[in-house]
Design a protein around this motif. Structure first.
Motif, PDB file in Angstrom:
ATOM      1  N   PHE A 138      64.722  53.203  45.556  1.00  0.00           N
ATOM      2  CA  PHE A 138      64.526  51.758  45.623  1.00  0.00           C
ATOM      3  C   PHE A 138      65.809  51.018  45.242  1.00  0.00           C
ATOM      4  CE2 PHE A 138      59.817  52.661  44.663  1.00  0.00           C
ATOM      5  CZ  PHE A 138      59.523  52.685  46.017  1.00  0.00           C
ATOM      6  N   LYS A 139      66.494  51.525  44.228  1.00  0.00           N
ATOM      7  CA  LYS A 139      67.749  50.903  43.806  1.00  0.00           C
ATOM      8  C   LYS A 139      68.792  51.000  44.914  1.00  0.00           C
ATOM      9  CE  LYS A 139      70.901  52.890  41.388  1.00  0.00           C
ATOM     10  NZ  LYS A 139      71.758  53.550  40.367  1.00  0.00           N
ATOM     11  N   ASN A 140      68.878  52.183  45.555  1.00  0.00           N
ATOM     12  CA  ASN A 140      69.842  52.367  46.643  1.00  0.00           C
ATOM     13  C   ASN A 140      69.566  51.409  47.798  1.00  0.00           C
ATOM     14  OD1 ASN A 140      70.931  54.472  45.180  1.00  0.00           O
ATOM     15  ND2 ASN A 140      69.805  56.049  46.283  1.00  0.00           N
ATOM     16  N   ILE A 141      68.293  51.263  48.155  1.00  0.00           N
ATOM     17  CA  ILE A 141      67.918  50.387  49.268  1.00  0.00           C
ATOM     18  C   ILE A 141      68.329  48.950  48.991  1.00  0.00           C
ATOM     19  CG2 ILE A 141      65.960  49.368  50.504  1.00  0.00           C
ATOM     20  CD1 ILE A 141      64.550  52.074  50.250  1.00  0.00           C
ATOM     21  N   VAL A 178      74.875  45.423  53.601  1.00  0.00           N
ATOM     22  CA  VAL A 178      74.583  46.052  54.882  1.00  0.00           C
ATOM     23  C   VAL A 178      75.756  45.936  55.858  1.00  0.00           C
ATOM     24  CG1 VAL A 178      73.507  44.002  55.897  1.00  0.00           C
ATOM     25  CG2 VAL A 178      72.826  46.287  56.671  1.00  0.00           C
ATOM     26  N   LYS A 179      76.560  44.877  55.748  1.00  0.00           N
ATOM     27  CA  LYS A 179      77.725  44.703  56.626  1.00  0.00           C
ATOM     28  C   LYS A 179      78.709  45.860  56.436  1.00  0.00           C
ATOM     29  CE  LYS A 179      81.775  41.777  57.281  1.00  0.00           C
ATOM     30  NZ  LYS A 179      82.503  40.544  56.827  1.00  0.00           N
ATOM     31  N   ARG A 239      77.139  49.287  57.620  1.00  0.00           N
ATOM     32  CA  ARG A 239      77.209  49.470  59.070  1.00  0.00           C
ATOM     33  C   ARG A 239      78.613  49.838  59.512  1.00  0.00           C
ATOM     34  NH1 ARG A 239      73.755  44.141  61.055  1.00  0.00           N
ATOM     35  NH2 ARG A 239      71.654  45.005  60.691  1.00  0.00           N
ATOM     36  N   ASP A 240      79.590  49.209  58.890  1.00  0.00           N
ATOM     37  CA  ASP A 240      80.985  49.466  59.249  1.00  0.00           C
ATOM     38  C   ASP A 240      81.365  50.915  58.956  1.00  0.00           C
ATOM     39  OD1 ASP A 240      83.510  48.715  60.201  1.00  0.00           O
ATOM     40  OD2 ASP A 240      84.247  48.393  58.168  1.00  0.00           O
ATOM     41  N   ILE A 241      80.924  51.419  57.803  1.00  0.00           N
ATOM     42  CA  ILE A 241      81.270  52.788  57.399  1.00  0.00           C
ATOM     43  C   ILE A 241      80.519  53.823  58.236  1.00  0.00           C
ATOM     44  CG2 ILE A 241      81.168  54.463  55.504  1.00  0.00           C
ATOM     45  CD1 ILE A 241      81.491  52.095  53.577  1.00  0.00           C
ATOM     46  N   THR A 242      79.249  53.543  58.530  1.00  0.00           N
ATOM     47  CA  THR A 242      78.420  54.537  59.237  1.00  0.00           C
ATOM     48  C   THR A 242      78.473  54.392  60.752  1.00  0.00           C
ATOM     49  OG1 THR A 242      76.478  53.092  59.041  1.00  0.00           O
ATOM     50  CG2 THR A 242      76.815  54.736  57.294  1.00  0.00           C
ATOM     51  N   ASN A 243      79.331  53.512  61.252  1.00  0.00           N
ATOM     52  CA  ASN A 243      79.465  53.343  62.696  1.00  0.00           C
ATOM     53  C   ASN A 243      79.868  54.667  63.348  1.00  0.00           C
ATOM     54  OD1 ASN A 243      79.654  52.047  65.228  1.00  0.00           O
ATOM     55  ND2 ASN A 243      81.863  51.779  64.962  1.00  0.00           N
ATOM     56  N   GLY A 244      79.087  55.107  64.335  1.00  0.00           N
ATOM     57  CA  GLY A 244      79.382  56.362  65.019  1.00  0.00           C
ATOM     58  C   GLY A 244      78.588  57.547  64.506  1.00  0.00           C
ATOM     59  N   LEU A 245      77.893  57.359  63.391  1.00  0.00           N
ATOM     60  CA  LEU A 245      77.063  58.443  62.849  1.00  0.00           C
ATOM     61  C   LEU A 245      75.669  58.393  63.475  1.00  0.00           C
ATOM     62  CD1 LEU A 245      77.966  58.280  59.048  1.00  0.00           C
ATOM     63  CD2 LEU A 245      78.810  59.907  60.743  1.00  0.00           C
ATOM     64  N   GLY A 246      74.965  59.518  63.441  1.00  0.00           N
ATOM     65  CA  GLY A 246      73.610  59.597  63.991  1.00  0.00           C
ATOM     66  C   GLY A 246      72.606  58.816  63.160  1.00  0.00           C
ATOM     67  N   PHE A 284      69.578  57.573  50.019  1.00  0.00           N
ATOM     68  CA  PHE A 284      70.029  58.408  48.899  1.00  0.00           C
ATOM     69  C   PHE A 284      71.435  58.083  48.405  1.00  0.00           C
ATOM     70  CE2 PHE A 284      66.866  60.928  51.213  1.00  0.00           C
ATOM     71  CZ  PHE A 284      65.973  61.199  50.185  1.00  0.00           C
ATOM     72  N   CYS A 285      72.100  57.108  49.025  1.00  0.00           N
ATOM     73  CA  CYS A 285      73.467  56.766  48.634  1.00  0.00           C
ATOM     74  C   CYS A 285      73.601  55.266  48.396  1.00  0.00           C
ATOM     75  CB  CYS A 285      74.464  57.211  49.712  1.00  0.00           C
ATOM     76  SG  CYS A 285      74.370  58.955  50.136  1.00  0.00           S
ATOM     77  N   GLU A 286      74.762  54.882  47.857  1.00  0.00           N
ATOM     78  CA  GLU A 286      75.046  53.480  47.587  1.00  0.00           C
ATOM     79  C   GLU A 286      76.349  53.068  48.270  1.00  0.00           C
ATOM     80  OE1 GLU A 286      75.028  52.466  43.447  1.00  0.00           O
ATOM     81  OE2 GLU A 286      73.425  53.902  43.010  1.00  0.00           O
ATOM     82  N   THR A 287      76.390  51.829  48.724  1.00  0.00           N
ATOM     83  CA  THR A 287      77.622  51.262  49.273  1.00  0.00           C
ATOM     84  C   THR A 287      78.380  50.601  48.122  1.00  0.00           C
ATOM     85  OG1 THR A 287      76.473  50.827  51.357  1.00  0.00           O
ATOM     86  CG2 THR A 287      78.589  49.743  51.026  1.00  0.00           C
TER      87      THR A 287
END
Length: 243
Positions: free
Chosen positions: A134-137, A144-145, A148-155, A165-168
């Motif tokens: 819940f904290k991660n979400i 979220v901006k 999205r930038d970091i995970t662009n291109g990932l499945g 399970f991770c934090e930005t």
């Protein structure tokens, strides 16, 4: 004294002994795991004689379903051991998850269904760990901006995994945290997940971006200890209500 009352007393005494052993072992393991994320294997080896005694006791009591419970623990240890050898989990996690079954060789009656105690304890522990999700979400929704930038291109599945399970984080936040490890950046989509003992060096890893995705090293032993306490509180409360 009625047979039912004698039975309850004997069950209560046996469970109290098990609780004392579990509190001693998982209390120590949980606190060490929370503070250092590293557990000395000797802590697990010391309890092997106790596990053997409990196994022999269950065998001579002809408690088949409790023996099955121990067999589940043995298979779980083998599975977790190979998982740890492959680098997916720590070696201590293989001991911890299997010891939940070895040190709790009995079953619970949940709404007319028989369930090995180890399964109930692990489920309870996982439910407690949902607080971290819940904290991660919440953190990832706020950023979220960057996510999205970091995970662009990932499945899609990888994105969901990172989101839950991770934090930005930005670099400065990451440097102030403990027991976090980087799993992805804009330039490096996948970094080997490992809680490093030495301070993480962005320069050595070639990371030049300001925002990263990092995972917290979950103290499995601590959450299992909490799940264990809640389970035994429920059991003892039920025994008390019998009288």
């Amino acid at each position: 004294m009625s047979y039912r009352r004698k039975s309850s007393l004997l069950s209560g005494f046996y469970l109290f002994i098990l609780f004392a052993l579990n509190a001693l072992f998982f209390g120590y393991v949980g606190i060490v795991d929370l503070k250092y994320r590293e557990i000395d294997d000797k802590a697990f080896y010391c309890f092997i004689p106790i596990i053997l005694i409990l196994s022999i006791y269950s065998y001579f009591q002809n408690e088949i379903i409790e023996i099955v419970n121990i067999i589940i623990g043995a298979f779980l240890f083998i599975f977790a051991f190979f998982m740890s050898r492959s680098g997916f989990i720590g070696s201590a996690d293989a001991f911890i998850t299997s010891y939940v079954f070895f040190l709790n060789p009995y079953v619970l009656l949940i709404r007319h269904y028989v369930m090995p105690a180890g399964i109930f304890i692990i489920i309870t522990s996982l439910l407690l760990s949902l607080l971290l999700i819940f904290k991660n979400i919440i953190i990832n929704l706020k950023r979220v901006k960057y996510f999205r930038d970091i995970t662009n291109g990932l499945g899609l599945l990888v994105k969901i995994y990172y989101f839950l399970f991770c934090e930005t984080l930005n670099k400065e936040e990451f440097k102030k945290k403990k027991f976090y490890f980087v799993v992805a950046t804009k330039s490096k989509k996948r970094i080997y997940a490992n809680v490093e003992k030495e301070p993480f060096s962005f320069e050595e890893k070639g990371i030049k971006t300001d925002w990263i995705i990092a995972m917290y090293g979950i103290p499995l032993g601590f959450f299992i200890f909490l799940g264990l306490l809640l389970t035994y509180m429920m059991i003892f409360l039920k025994i008390i209500l019998v009288f």
